[in-house]
Motif scaffolding. Structure first.
Motif, PDB file in Angstrom:
ATOM      1  N   PRO A 111       0.806  -1.220   0.000  1.00  0.00           N
ATOM      2  CA  PRO A 111       0.000   0.000   0.000  1.00  0.00           C
ATOM      3  C   PRO A 111       0.838   1.270   0.000  1.00  0.00           C
ATOM      4  O   PRO A 111       0.507   2.245  -0.670  1.00  0.00           O
ATOM      5  CB  PRO A 111      -0.833  -0.123   1.282  1.00  0.00           C
ATOM      6  N   ALA A 112       1.960   1.254   0.746  1.00  0.00           N
ATOM      7  CA  ALA A 112       2.795   2.455   0.845  1.00  0.00           C
ATOM      8  C   ALA A 112       3.495   2.758  -0.477  1.00  0.00           C
ATOM      9  O   ALA A 112       3.441   3.888  -0.971  1.00  0.00           O
ATOM     10  CB  ALA A 112       3.825   2.279   1.963  1.00  0.00           C
ATOM     11  N   ILE A 113       4.149   1.764  -1.083  1.00  0.00           N
ATOM     12  CA  ILE A 113       4.883   2.020  -2.317  1.00  0.00           C
ATOM     13  C   ILE A 113       3.925   2.271  -3.474  1.00  0.00           C
ATOM     14  O   ILE A 113       4.185   3.104  -4.350  1.00  0.00           O
ATOM     15  CB  ILE A 113       5.842   0.849  -2.641  1.00  0.00           C
ATOM     16  N   PHE A 114       2.784   1.579  -3.485  1.00  0.00           N
ATOM     17  CA  PHE A 114       1.811   1.780  -4.555  1.00  0.00           C
ATOM     18  C   PHE A 114       1.233   3.192  -4.499  1.00  0.00           C
ATOM     19  O   PHE A 114       1.119   3.873  -5.519  1.00  0.00           O
ATOM     20  CB  PHE A 114       0.692   0.746  -4.442  1.00  0.00           C
ATOM     21  N   GLY A 115       0.859   3.640  -3.304  1.00  0.00           N
ATOM     22  CA  GLY A 115       0.310   4.975  -3.162  1.00  0.00           C
ATOM     23  C   GLY A 115       1.321   6.058  -3.461  1.00  0.00           C
ATOM     24  O   GLY A 115       1.022   7.053  -4.136  1.00  0.00           O
ATOM     25  N   THR A 116       2.550   5.885  -2.963  1.00  0.00           N
ATOM     26  CA  THR A 116       3.597   6.883  -3.200  1.00  0.00           C
ATOM     27  C   THR A 116       3.940   6.979  -4.675  1.00  0.00           C
ATOM     28  O   THR A 116       4.077   8.077  -5.229  1.00  0.00           O
ATOM     29  CB  THR A 116       4.850   6.522  -2.393  1.00  0.00           C
ATOM     30  N   GLN A 117       4.067   5.833  -5.324  1.00  0.00           N
ATOM     31  CA  GLN A 117       4.370   5.830  -6.755  1.00  0.00           C
ATOM     32  C   GLN A 117       3.236   6.456  -7.561  1.00  0.00           C
ATOM     33  O   GLN A 117       3.471   7.201  -8.511  1.00  0.00           O
ATOM     34  CB  GLN A 117       4.633   4.398  -7.225  1.00  0.00           C
ATOM     35  N   SER A 118       1.995   6.191  -7.172  1.00  0.00           N
ATOM     36  CA  SER A 118       0.860   6.771  -7.876  1.00  0.00           C
ATOM     37  C   SER A 118       0.838   8.286  -7.728  1.00  0.00           C
ATOM     38  O   SER A 118       0.509   9.016  -8.676  1.00  0.00           O
ATOM     39  CB  SER A 118      -0.450   6.170  -7.346  1.00  0.00           C
ATOM     40  N   LEU A 119       1.177   8.774  -6.535  1.00  0.00           N
ATOM     41  CA  LEU A 119       1.215  10.222  -6.313  1.00  0.00           C
ATOM     42  C   LEU A 119       2.275  10.880  -7.179  1.00  0.00           C
ATOM     43  O   LEU A 119       2.026  11.903  -7.832  1.00  0.00           O
ATOM     44  CB  LEU A 119       1.485  10.509  -4.834  1.00  0.00           C
ATOM     45  N   ILE A 120       3.466  10.301  -7.210  1.00  0.00           N
ATOM     46  CA  ILE A 120       4.553  10.868  -8.008  1.00  0.00           C
ATOM     47  C   ILE A 120       4.218  10.805  -9.494  1.00  0.00           C
ATOM     48  O   ILE A 120       4.449  11.771 -10.241  1.00  0.00           O
ATOM     49  CB  ILE A 120       5.867  10.130  -7.704  1.00  0.00           C
ATOM     50  N   VAL A 121       3.644   9.687  -9.940  1.00  0.00           N
ATOM     51  CA  VAL A 121       3.272   9.556 -11.350  1.00  0.00           C
ATOM     52  C   VAL A 121       2.185  10.563 -11.723  1.00  0.00           C
ATOM     53  O   VAL A 121       2.240  11.196 -12.779  1.00  0.00           O
ATOM     54  CB  VAL A 121       2.801   8.121 -11.651  1.00  0.00           C
ATOM     55  N   GLY A 122       1.203  10.740 -10.833  1.00  0.00           N
ATOM     56  CA  GLY A 122       0.131  11.684 -11.114  1.00  0.00           C
ATOM     57  C   GLY A 122       0.630  13.117 -11.225  1.00  0.00           C
ATOM     58  O   GLY A 122       0.275  13.844 -12.156  1.00  0.00           O
ATOM     59  N   LEU A 123       1.459  13.516 -10.271  1.00  0.00           N
ATOM     60  CA  LEU A 123       2.009  14.877 -10.320  1.00  0.00           C
ATOM     61  C   LEU A 123       2.901  15.057 -11.537  1.00  0.00           C
ATOM     62  O   LEU A 123       2.876  16.104 -12.193  1.00  0.00           O
ATOM     63  CB  LEU A 123       2.793  15.166  -9.032  1.00  0.00           C
ATOM     64  N   GLY A 124       3.692  14.036 -11.852  1.00  0.00           N
ATOM     65  CA  GLY A 124       4.561  14.122 -13.019  1.00  0.00           C
ATOM     66  C   GLY A 124       3.790  14.162 -14.320  1.00  0.00           C
ATOM     67  O   GLY A 124       4.184  14.852 -15.269  1.00  0.00           O
ATOM     68  N   TYR A 125       2.675  13.437 -14.367  1.00  0.00           N
ATOM     69  CA  TYR A 125       1.863  13.429 -15.590  1.00  0.00           C
ATOM     70  C   TYR A 125       1.254  14.800 -15.841  1.00  0.00           C
ATOM     71  O   TYR A 125       1.190  15.274 -16.972  1.00  0.00           O
ATOM     72  CB  TYR A 125       0.760  12.378 -15.453  1.00  0.00           C
ATOM     73  N   VAL A 126       0.806  15.446 -14.755  1.00  0.00           N
ATOM     74  CA  VAL A 126       0.249  16.799 -14.890  1.00  0.00           C
ATOM     75  C   VAL A 126       1.329  17.794 -15.312  1.00  0.00           C
ATOM     76  O   VAL A 126       1.076  18.724 -16.087  1.00  0.00           O
ATOM     77  CB  VAL A 126      -0.406  17.232 -13.567  1.00  0.00           C
ATOM     78  N   ALA A 127       2.559  17.595 -14.828  1.00  0.00           N
ATOM     79  CA  ALA A 127       3.639  18.541 -15.131  1.00  0.00           C
ATOM     80  C   ALA A 127       4.270  18.288 -16.500  1.00  0.00           C
ATOM     81  O   ALA A 127       4.517  19.238 -17.261  1.00  0.00           O
ATOM     82  CB  ALA A 127       4.713  18.460 -14.038  1.00  0.00           C
ATOM     83  N   LEU A 128       4.534  17.017 -16.830  1.00  0.00           N
ATOM     84  CA  LEU A 128       5.249  16.703 -18.058  1.00  0.00           C
ATOM     85  C   LEU A 128       4.329  16.553 -19.268  1.00  0.00           C
ATOM     86  O   LEU A 128       4.774  16.748 -20.406  1.00  0.00           O
ATOM     87  CB  LEU A 128       6.060  15.410 -17.872  1.00  0.00           C
ATOM     88  N   GLY A 129       3.074  16.184 -19.037  1.00  0.00           N
ATOM     89  CA  GLY A 129       2.150  16.026 -20.155  1.00  0.00           C
ATOM     90  C   GLY A 129       1.978  17.293 -20.975  1.00  0.00           C
ATOM     91  O   GLY A 129       2.142  17.284 -22.211  1.00  0.00           O
ATOM     92  N   PRO A 130       1.660  18.425 -20.346  1.00  0.00           N
ATOM     93  CA  PRO A 130       1.560  19.678 -21.104  1.00  0.00           C
ATOM     94  C   PRO A 130       2.867  20.080 -21.776  1.00  0.00           C
ATOM     95  O   PRO A 130       2.851  20.722 -22.830  1.00  0.00           O
ATOM     96  CB  PRO A 130       1.152  20.703 -20.036  1.00  0.00           C
ATOM     97  N   LEU A 131       3.999  19.701 -21.179  1.00  0.00           N
ATOM     98  CA  LEU A 131       5.285  20.025 -21.798  1.00  0.00           C
ATOM     99  C   LEU A 131       5.417  19.314 -23.143  1.00  0.00           C
ATOM    100  O   LEU A 131       5.889  19.911 -24.130  1.00  0.00           O
ATOM    101  CB  LEU A 131       6.419  19.607 -20.860  1.00  0.00           C
ATOM    102  N   ILE A 132       4.997  18.051 -23.198  1.00  0.00           N
ATOM    103  CA  ILE A 132       5.051  17.317 -24.459  1.00  0.00           C
ATOM    104  C   ILE A 132       4.114  17.949 -25.486  1.00  0.00           C
ATOM    105  O   ILE A 132       4.450  18.072 -26.674  1.00  0.00           O
ATOM    106  CB  ILE A 132       4.688  15.838 -24.217  1.00  0.00           C
ATOM    107  N   GLY A 133       2.940  18.379 -25.035  1.00  0.00           N
ATOM    108  CA  GLY A 133       2.025  19.069 -25.943  1.00  0.00           C
ATOM    109  C   GLY A 133       2.596  20.388 -26.447  1.00  0.00           C
ATOM    110  O   GLY A 133       2.415  20.757 -27.610  1.00  0.00           O
ATOM    111  N   TYR A 134       3.310  21.083 -25.575  1.00  0.00           N
ATOM    112  CA  TYR A 134       3.930  22.353 -25.975  1.00  0.00           C
ATOM    113  C   TYR A 134       5.009  22.116 -27.035  1.00  0.00           C
ATOM    114  O   TYR A 134       5.127  22.875 -28.009  1.00  0.00           O
ATOM    115  CB  TYR A 134       4.533  23.029 -24.743  1.00  0.00           C
TER     116      TYR A 134
END
Length: 456
Positions: A383-406
Motif C-alpha cells: 500500500p505504501a509504495i503503490f500509493g507513493t508511486q501513484s502520487l509521483i506519477v500523477g504529479l509528473g503526468y500533470v507537469a510533463l504532459g503539457p510540456l510534451i504538448g507544448y
C-alpha cells in the motif's frame, strides 16, 4: 487517487470503497452526457476519473494480499479484463456515437460502469471463506468458549499449569506474580489451544483482507458498549480524514529506501512516456493521411497484443525460473524502442506492426508492475509504495504532459514529441539498471540498524 487507495481501504474495506467509487463514477459519466461546453465536460469527466481511481486502484492491492502461490494467475485475470475493455471499447463506442450520438453513447457507457459494482460486491473478506483448521488428532481447531463460572472455578489450576509450561518445569513463578483474573486465564487457554493446531500457522498476512479489521470491530461492539461508543466517536468525519491524511504522510516515508525511489521515479518516466504516446498516436495516424477508422483499428490491435502479453507474462511469473525484474526492464526497452521507431513510419502496415510490438512491451510491463513491486518491497509495503508511486506519477503526468504538448505545438511535428516520450522511457530503463545496487545498499543499512539495536 492511488495514494488514498491504501488508507481508505484500511478504513472502509475493499468492497465498500470500490462499490462507492463505481457508483459515483457512473453518476459523473451520466452527468457528462448533458455537457454543452468543454468546461462542463472537463469538470465532470475529471470527477469520473477521480471516482474511477477509487474503483480500480484497490484491485492492484487486493491481489498480493489474497494470493500467494497463484498470484500470477490472479494478476493475469485482472490484466486480461482490463485489456478486453481496451480493444473492445473503441469500435463499440464508435458504433454508439454513430447510432445514438454523444448523449446516448455517454449514457450507455455510464450504465456499463454500474457493472463494476457487481464485481466489487465479490470482494469478500477472506475469513468468510476459510475452512476451519483441524489439529493433528483430527479435532476442530476452534477455541472452546467457557462461561464465567467454569473459568472462575478452574482458574487457579489452569493458571498454574499454563505458567509452568511457559517458564519450564524447573522454574516456578511465585503465587503473587501469577495472573489470577478469569479473563487472563481465558486468553491463555485460547493461546494454548491455537498453538496445538497444525494448520493455523499457514494463515499468513498475505491472505488477510484489510476490511476484516472493520468487520471485527463491528463484532466486538455487540459485546462491549464502551468500545462501541469509542468506535462511533473515532469514525466521525474529521477523525476519518485525519487518519487518512496521517496514513498518507506515513506511506511517503517509504521513499527512504533507494529501491522505492527507483520504482517511483522510474514509473513516473515510464508511465508518462507510454500514456502520452497512447494519446498522440491516433492523431499521428490521421496526420499521415489515414482515416479515423484506421486509427480506431490501430487502437484495437494494441489492445489485442497487450492482452496476450499480459496473460502470458502474468502466468509465467508463477514459475521459479521466470525472472520478473529482467522481463519488466525488457518490456520498458521494447516500449522505448517502438515509440522512437514509430515516429519515422509512413506506411499503415508498418505502423500497425510497430504498435503491436509497442503494446506487447506495455503488456509485459504493466502485468509485472504489481508483482515486481511486491517482490522487491514486500507485500506488507505494497500500500505504501503503490500509493507513493501513484502520487509521483500523477504529479509528473500533470507537469510533463503539457510540456510534451507544448513541444508538439512549437515544432509542428508529432515525431519530435515522440522522441521526447521515448527518451522518458529510456530514463526508466537506466534507473532500473541501478536496482541491484539499491537493493544491496538498503539491505546493508537495515543490517547496520539491526546491529545497532542489538548492541543496545
Amino acid at each position: 487517487m492511488g495514494p488514498f487507495a491504501g488508507p481508505l481501504t484500511k478504513e472502509l474495506g475493499f468492497r465498500k470503497l470500490c462499490m462507492m467509487g463505481a457508483l459515483m463514477a457512473s453518476v459523473c459519466m451520466f452527468v457528462c452526457s448533458f455537457a454543452k461546453s468543454t468546461t462542463y465536460l472537463l469538470v465532470f469527466f475529471s470527477l469520473a476519473g477521480l471516482f474511477g481511481g477509487l474503483t480500480c486502484k484497490p484491485c492492484y492491492l487486493i491481489i498480493p494480499m489474497y494470493f500467494d502461490k497463484r498470484r500470477g494467475m490472479a494478476s493475469a485475470l485482472l490484466m486480461g479484463g482490463m485489456c478486453t475493455g481496451q480493444f473492445v471499447a473503441p469500435p463499440f463506442i464508435r458504433y454508439l456515437l454513430i447510432h445514438y450520438g454523444f448523449t446516448g453513447a455517454t449514457i450507455i457507457v455510464s450504465s456499463c460502469l454500474l457493472n463494476c459494482c457487481v464485481g466489487a460486491s465479490l470482494f469478500h473478506p477472506v475469513e468468510w471463506h476459510l475452512k476451519p483448521a483441524t489439529s493433528s488428532i483430527g479435532k476442530s481447531a476452534s477455541v472452546p468458549i467457557l462461561n464465567e463460572s467454569e473459568v472462575t472455578t478452574r482458574h487457579n489450576e489452569e493458571t498454574k499449569s499454563l505458567m509452568d509450561e511457559k517458564v519450564g518445569n524447573d522454574t516456578k513463578i511465585p503465587e503473587k506474580q501469577m495472573p489470577l483474573t478469569p479473563k487472563a486465564v481465558l486468553r491463555a487457554r485460547g493461546t494454548r489451544r491455537m498453538s496445538e493446531c497444525s494448520n493455523v500457522s499457514s494463515i499468513a498476512i498475505s491472505m488477510v483482507d484489510l476490511s476484516s479489521v472493520a468487520h471485527q470491530v463491528e463484532e466486538d461492539k455487540r459485546h462491549d458498549p464502551k468500545l462501541d461508543a469509542k468506535s462511533s466517536d473515532s469514525s466521525s468525519r474529521p477523525n476519518l480524514v485525519s487518519r487518512v491524511v496521517k496514513s498518507l504522510i506515513s506511506d511517503l516515508g517509504i521513499l527512504r529506501y533507494h529501491r522505492a525511489q527507483i520504482i517511483a521515479f522510474g514509473g513516473l518516466f515510464l508511465i508518462n512516456g507510454y500514456l502520452n504516446f497512447m494519446m498522440v498516436f491516433p492523431f499521428a495516424v490521421q496526420a499521415a493521411g489515414y482515416t479515423l477508422e484506421d486509427a480506431a483499428w490501430c487502437i484495437s490491435i494494441t489492445g489485442v497484443c497487450n492482452f496476450i502479453a499480459r496473460l502470458a507474462s502474468s502466468v509465467l511469473s508463477d514459475y521459479s525460473w521466470f525472472n520478473m525484474k529482467l522481463m519488466y526492464v525488457l518490456g520498458a526497452v521494447i516500449i522505448a524502442a517502438a515509440t522512437g521507431i514509430f515516429s519515422f513510419l509512413t506506411s499503415l502496415v508498418m505502423m500497425k506492426v510497430t504498435l503491436a510490438l509497442w503494446a506487447f512491451g506495455i503488456g509485459i510491463n504493466i502485468s509485472l508492475y504489481p508483482l515486481v513491486m511486491a517482490r522487491i518491497m514486500g507485500v506488507h509495503n505494497m500500500p505504501a509504495i503503490f500509493g507513493t508511486q501513484s502520487l509521483i506519477v500523477g504529479l509528473g503526468y500533470v507537469a510533463l504532459g503539457p510540456l510534451i504538448g507544448y513541444v508538439r505545438d512549437v515544432s509542428g511535428s508529432y515525431s519530435v514529441s515522440m522522441w521526447l516520450m521515448s527518451a522518458e522511457v529510456w530514463v526508466c530503463v537506466i534507473l532500473w539498471c541501478f536496482m541491484p545496487a539499491a537493493i544491496a545498499r538498503d539491505r546493508k543499512r537495515d543490517e547496520q540498524k539491526e546491529e545497532a539495536l542489538n548492541n543496545l
